[in-house]
Design a protein around this motif. Structure first.
Motif, PDB file in Angstrom:
ATOM      1  N   ALA A 120       0.829  -1.205   0.000  1.00 33.27           N
ATOM      2  CA  ALA A 120       0.000   0.000   0.000  1.00 33.27           C
ATOM      3  C   ALA A 120       0.866   1.259   0.000  1.00 33.27           C
ATOM      4  CB  ALA A 120      -0.926  -0.006   1.218  1.00 33.27           C
ATOM      5  N   ALA A 121       1.944   1.231   0.758  1.00 37.54           N
ATOM      6  CA  ALA A 121       2.822   2.394   0.835  1.00 37.54           C
ATOM      7  C   ALA A 121       3.496   2.662  -0.504  1.00 37.54           C
ATOM      8  CB  ALA A 121       3.873   2.176   1.920  1.00 37.54           C
ATOM      9  N   VAL A 122       3.952   1.607  -1.179  1.00 36.77           N
ATOM     10  CA  VAL A 122       4.607   1.766  -2.477  1.00 36.77           C
ATOM     11  C   VAL A 122       3.615   2.318  -3.503  1.00 36.77           C
ATOM     12  CG1 VAL A 122       5.643   0.500  -4.405  1.00 36.77           C
ATOM     13  CG2 VAL A 122       6.403   0.055  -2.064  1.00 36.77           C
ATOM     14  N   GLU A 123       2.413   1.785  -3.508  1.00 36.57           N
ATOM     15  CA  GLU A 123       1.406   2.262  -4.458  1.00 36.57           C
ATOM     16  C   GLU A 123       1.011   3.697  -4.171  1.00 36.57           C
ATOM     17  OE1 GLU A 123      -0.736  -1.933  -5.760  1.00 36.57           O
ATOM     18  OE2 GLU A 123      -1.572  -0.798  -4.070  1.00 36.57           O
ATOM     19  N   ALA A 124       0.950   4.071  -2.891  1.00 34.44           N
ATOM     20  CA  ALA A 124       0.611   5.444  -2.527  1.00 34.44           C
ATOM     21  C   ALA A 124       1.665   6.434  -3.015  1.00 34.44           C
ATOM     22  CB  ALA A 124       0.446   5.560  -1.010  1.00 34.44           C
ATOM     23  N   LEU A 125       2.897   5.949  -3.183  1.00 39.36           N
ATOM     24  CA  LEU A 125       3.968   6.801  -3.692  1.00 39.36           C
ATOM     25  C   LEU A 125       3.957   6.906  -5.218  1.00 39.36           C
ATOM     26  CD1 LEU A 125       6.786   5.598  -1.288  1.00 39.36           C
ATOM     27  CD2 LEU A 125       5.850   7.922  -1.400  1.00 39.36           C
ATOM     28  N   GLY A 126       3.018   6.218  -5.845  1.00 46.83           N
ATOM     29  CA  GLY A 126       2.855   6.353  -7.287  1.00 46.83           C
ATOM     30  C   GLY A 126       3.523   5.283  -8.123  1.00 46.83           C
ATOM     31  N   ALA A 127       4.141   4.307  -7.479  1.00 46.26           N
ATOM     32  CA  ALA A 127       4.796   3.236  -8.225  1.00 46.26           C
ATOM     33  C   ALA A 127       3.812   2.117  -8.545  1.00 46.26           C
ATOM     34  CB  ALA A 127       5.971   2.680  -7.423  1.00 46.26           C
ATOM     35  N   THR A 128       4.125   1.375  -9.582  1.00 47.33           N
ATOM     36  CA  THR A 128       3.354   0.189  -9.938  1.00 47.33           C
ATOM     37  C   THR A 128       3.970  -1.023  -9.246  1.00 47.33           C
ATOM     38  OG1 THR A 128       2.848   1.108 -12.107  1.00 47.33           O
ATOM     39  CG2 THR A 128       2.590  -1.270 -11.841  1.00 47.33           C
ATOM     40  N   VAL A 129       3.145  -1.816  -8.564  1.00 43.50           N
ATOM     41  CA  VAL A 129       3.628  -3.020  -7.898  1.00 43.50           C
ATOM     42  C   VAL A 129       3.313  -4.237  -8.759  1.00 43.50           C
ATOM     43  CG1 VAL A 129       3.409  -4.523  -5.884  1.00 43.50           C
ATOM     44  CG2 VAL A 129       3.425  -2.034  -5.591  1.00 43.50           C
ATOM     45  N   VAL A 130       4.341  -5.039  -9.006  1.00 44.96           N
ATOM     46  CA  VAL A 130       4.197  -6.294  -9.751  1.00 44.96           C
ATOM     47  C   VAL A 130       4.561  -7.430  -8.802  1.00 44.96           C
ATOM     48  CG1 VAL A 130       5.024  -7.670 -11.693  1.00 44.96           C
ATOM     49  CG2 VAL A 130       4.839  -5.166 -11.908  1.00 44.96           C
ATOM     50  N   ILE A 131       3.648  -8.364  -8.595  1.00 46.52           N
ATOM     51  CA  ILE A 131       3.923  -9.515  -7.743  1.00 46.52           C
ATOM     52  C   ILE A 131       4.453 -10.640  -8.623  1.00 46.52           C
ATOM     53  CG2 ILE A 131       3.013 -11.128  -6.037  1.00 46.52           C
ATOM     54  CD1 ILE A 131       2.875  -8.159  -5.206  1.00 46.52           C
ATOM     55  N   GLY A 132       5.685 -11.089  -8.327  1.00 43.14           N
ATOM     56  CA  GLY A 132       6.258 -12.118  -9.179  1.00 43.14           C
ATOM     57  C   GLY A 132       7.376 -12.877  -8.505  1.00 43.14           C
ATOM     58  N   GLY A 133       7.284 -14.203  -8.517  1.00 38.75           N
ATOM     59  CA  GLY A 133       8.318 -15.045  -7.932  1.00 38.75           C
ATOM     60  C   GLY A 133       8.030 -15.401  -6.497  1.00 38.75           C
ATOM     61  N   ALA A 134       8.408 -16.611  -6.132  1.00 40.58           N
ATOM     62  CA  ALA A 134       8.186 -17.078  -4.762  1.00 40.58           C
ATOM     63  C   ALA A 134       9.253 -16.563  -3.815  1.00 40.58           C
ATOM     64  CB  ALA A 134       8.168 -18.606  -4.733  1.00 40.58           C
ATOM     65  N   THR A 135      10.408 -16.160  -4.334  1.00 42.18           N
ATOM     66  CA  THR A 135      11.523 -15.690  -3.519  1.00 42.18           C
ATOM     67  C   THR A 135      12.086 -14.413  -4.124  1.00 42.18           C
ATOM     68  OG1 THR A 135      13.211 -16.878  -4.781  1.00 42.18           O
ATOM     69  CG2 THR A 135      12.123 -18.086  -2.975  1.00 42.18           C
ATOM     70  N   MET A 136      13.017 -13.773  -3.385  1.00 44.53           N
ATOM     71  CA  MET A 136      13.677 -12.583  -3.911  1.00 44.53           C
ATOM     72  C   MET A 136      14.495 -12.922  -5.162  1.00 44.53           C
ATOM     73  SD  MET A 136      13.410  -9.483  -2.663  1.00 44.53           S
ATOM     74  CE  MET A 136      15.021  -8.691  -2.732  1.00 44.53           C
ATOM     75  N   VAL A 137      15.077 -14.105  -5.209  1.00 37.66           N
ATOM     76  CA  VAL A 137      15.850 -14.506  -6.386  1.00 37.66           C
ATOM     77  C   VAL A 137      14.948 -14.551  -7.616  1.00 37.66           C
ATOM     78  CG1 VAL A 137      17.184 -16.373  -7.436  1.00 37.66           C
ATOM     79  CG2 VAL A 137      17.568 -15.770  -5.031  1.00 37.66           C
ATOM     80  N   GLU A 138      13.770 -15.142  -7.469  1.00 42.74           N
ATOM     81  CA  GLU A 138      12.831 -15.204  -8.587  1.00 42.74           C
ATOM     82  C   GLU A 138      12.270 -13.823  -8.908  1.00 42.74           C
ATOM     83  OE1 GLU A 138       9.881 -18.146  -7.731  1.00 42.74           O
ATOM     84  OE2 GLU A 138      11.334 -19.782  -7.558  1.00 42.74           O
ATOM     85  N   ALA A 139      12.025 -13.015  -7.884  1.00 45.31           N
ATOM     86  CA  ALA A 139      11.538 -11.650  -8.108  1.00 45.31           C
ATOM     87  C   ALA A 139      12.562 -10.839  -8.889  1.00 45.31           C
ATOM     88  CB  ALA A 139      11.221 -10.975  -6.777  1.00 45.31           C
ATOM     89  N   ALA A 140      13.832 -11.073  -8.625  1.00 49.50           N
ATOM     90  CA  ALA A 140      14.887 -10.371  -9.362  1.00 49.50           C
ATOM     91  C   ALA A 140      14.823 -10.696 -10.852  1.00 49.50           C
ATOM     92  CB  ALA A 140      16.256 -10.744  -8.798  1.00 49.50           C
ATOM     93  N   GLU A 141      14.540 -11.954 -11.182  1.00 53.11           N
ATOM     94  CA  GLU A 141      14.427 -12.339 -12.595  1.00 53.11           C
ATOM     95  C   GLU A 141      13.235 -11.656 -13.252  1.00 53.11           C
ATOM     96  OE1 GLU A 141      16.513 -13.986 -14.507  1.00 53.11           O
ATOM     97  OE2 GLU A 141      17.862 -14.017 -12.766  1.00 53.11           O
ATOM     98  N   VAL A 142      12.127 -11.595 -12.528  1.00 54.53           N
ATOM     99  CA  VAL A 142      10.949 -10.901 -13.057  1.00 54.53           C
ATOM    100  C   VAL A 142      11.273  -9.423 -13.279  1.00 54.53           C
ATOM    101  CG1 VAL A 142       8.567 -10.217 -12.559  1.00 54.53           C
ATOM    102  CG2 VAL A 142       9.349 -12.525 -11.972  1.00 54.53           C
ATOM    103  N   ALA A 143      11.995  -8.825 -12.337  1.00 51.11           N
ATOM    104  CA  ALA A 143      12.363  -7.409 -12.462  1.00 51.11           C
ATOM    105  C   ALA A 143      13.258  -7.180 -13.682  1.00 51.11           C
ATOM    106  CB  ALA A 143      13.063  -6.944 -11.192  1.00 51.11           C
ATOM    107  N   ARG A 144      14.199  -8.086 -13.919  1.00 45.79           N
ATOM    108  CA  ARG A 144      15.071  -7.949 -15.097  1.00 45.79           C
ATOM    109  C   ARG A 144      14.243  -7.986 -16.385  1.00 45.79           C
ATOM    110  NH1 ARG A 144      18.180 -11.525 -11.877  1.00 45.79           N
ATOM    111  NH2 ARG A 144      19.979 -10.437 -10.972  1.00 45.79           N
ATOM    112  N   GLU A 145      13.261  -8.893 -16.411  1.00 43.50           N
ATOM    113  CA  GLU A 145      12.391  -8.983 -17.585  1.00 43.50           C
ATOM    114  C   GLU A 145      11.576  -7.700 -17.762  1.00 43.50           C
ATOM    115  OE1 GLU A 145      10.085 -12.431 -16.742  1.00 43.50           O
ATOM    116  OE2 GLU A 145      11.777 -13.818 -16.943  1.00 43.50           O
TER     117      GLU A 145
END
Length: 317
Positions: free
Chosen positions: A106-131
């Motif tokens: 909620a805090a991130v969205e309130a700051l105007g950023a788009t939140v993308v939920i992806g990956g079960a772990t930070m390692v997997e989230a990093a791959e989603v972010a790179r994409e």
């Protein structure tokens, strides 16, 4: 590699955006710890965490920030980048692993950023972010392997040692390791006799084990403390810590929760779990810290709803 000149430049930049945070010593907490403990209140930052210092410093330095940025984080790094992106008018997307802290989303969205939920772990989230960064043509921001982030975080320790130059020890909670690395750099320059000791959850010991082994190693991430929930270490902080860190302690999640409760009752301070980890480290080694003058970093105050309920139930008990 970040050096003291970079940290001083970051301090000049951040003075236009952030006031220094308070640092207090609490007699009742001192009595429990058996030491003179100074609490640096980074929980009072506009995003409720120290990482905003690094986010602003990094975004200010990006020559092409108008094309936007993508970061990946369990929460406070996300808020840092989102806050800085709003400050400088840069489009921002944040990738979070599955089941994130709802208050941080909620805090991130309130700051105007788009939140993308992806990956079960930070390692997997990093791959989603790179994409995401590749697809959108945006700058990918690492949680830790960014010299400007370490320089910005270093301003926190500059404030600590300017206020209390005769400290024996600074105790720093570690997730990615930017705080401990920055503390090492500032202590080396301003107070070479001041030890820097890192603290991490034993249920997510990637940074600790990497430091001990001298090589980057992944580790299972079973901690309940989301601010410390990193399953891999980062190159840049590890390089600094390997040369300059005095010691690295592991504490249990239960010890962190007990310290979190003490921060609430003895220092009038709401912290998230990561924000109490430094105190947990001190309490786990009372004999080593006895009689010393110590600074601990209350790195953040973004406790989620379940965490708050548990804290209040513990207080009532």
């Amino acid at each position: 590699m970040t050096d003291m000149r970079d940290i001083l430049q970051a301090a000049s930049l951040l003075a236009r955006h952030l006031p220094p945070t308070p640092m207090w010593s609490y007699p009742v907490l001192n009595a429990v710890a058996g030491a003179e403990v100074w609490v640096k209140h980074e929980n009072t930052q506009p995003i409720g965490a120290f990482k905003v210092r690094g986010g602003i410093t990094l975004l200010a330095a990006l020559p092409d920030r108008s094309r936007g940025v993508v970061a990946y984080s369990t929460g406070n790094h996300a808020q840092s980048i989102a806050y800085a992106a709003r400050l400088f008018g840069a489009p921002c997307a944040i990738v979070m692993p599955e089941n994130p802290n709802p208050s941080k989303v909620a805090a991130v969205e309130a700051l105007g950023a788009t939140v993308v939920i992806g990956g079960a772990t930070m390692v997997e989230a990093a791959e989603v972010a790179r994409e995401q960064a590749s697809r959108l043509g945006r700058r990918l921001i690492s949680p830790a392997d960014e010299p400007e982030i370490i320089a910005g975080v270093g301003t926190l320790y500059l404030e600590i040692l300017q206020a209390q130059p005769d400290l024996d020890t600074i105790v720093v909670p570690v997730g990615s390791g930017t705080g401990a690395a920055a503390a090492c750099l500032v202590a080396r320059a301003l107070a070479p006799g001041c030890q820097v000791i890192a603290v991490q959850s034993s249920a997510a010991p990637a940074a600790h084990d990497s430091w001990r082994l001298g090589d980057l190693v992944p580790r299972p991430m079973k901690t309940r403390v989301d601010g410390l929930a990193t399953g891999s270490a980062y190159t840049l902080p590890q390089q600094v810590m390997r040369d300059l860190l005095t010691d690295f302690l592991l504490v249990s999640d239960d010890e962190i929760r007990a310290a979190q409760h003490l921060m609430l009752t003895h220092a009038h301070t709401l912290t998230e779990g990561a924000g109490a980890a430094a105190l947990a480290g001190v309490l786990s080694r009372r004999a080593d810290f006895a009689g010393k003058k110590i600074a601990i970093v209350a790195s953040g105050g973004n406790a989620g709803p379940a965490e708050l309920t548990s804290l209040l139930d513990q207080r009532a008990a």
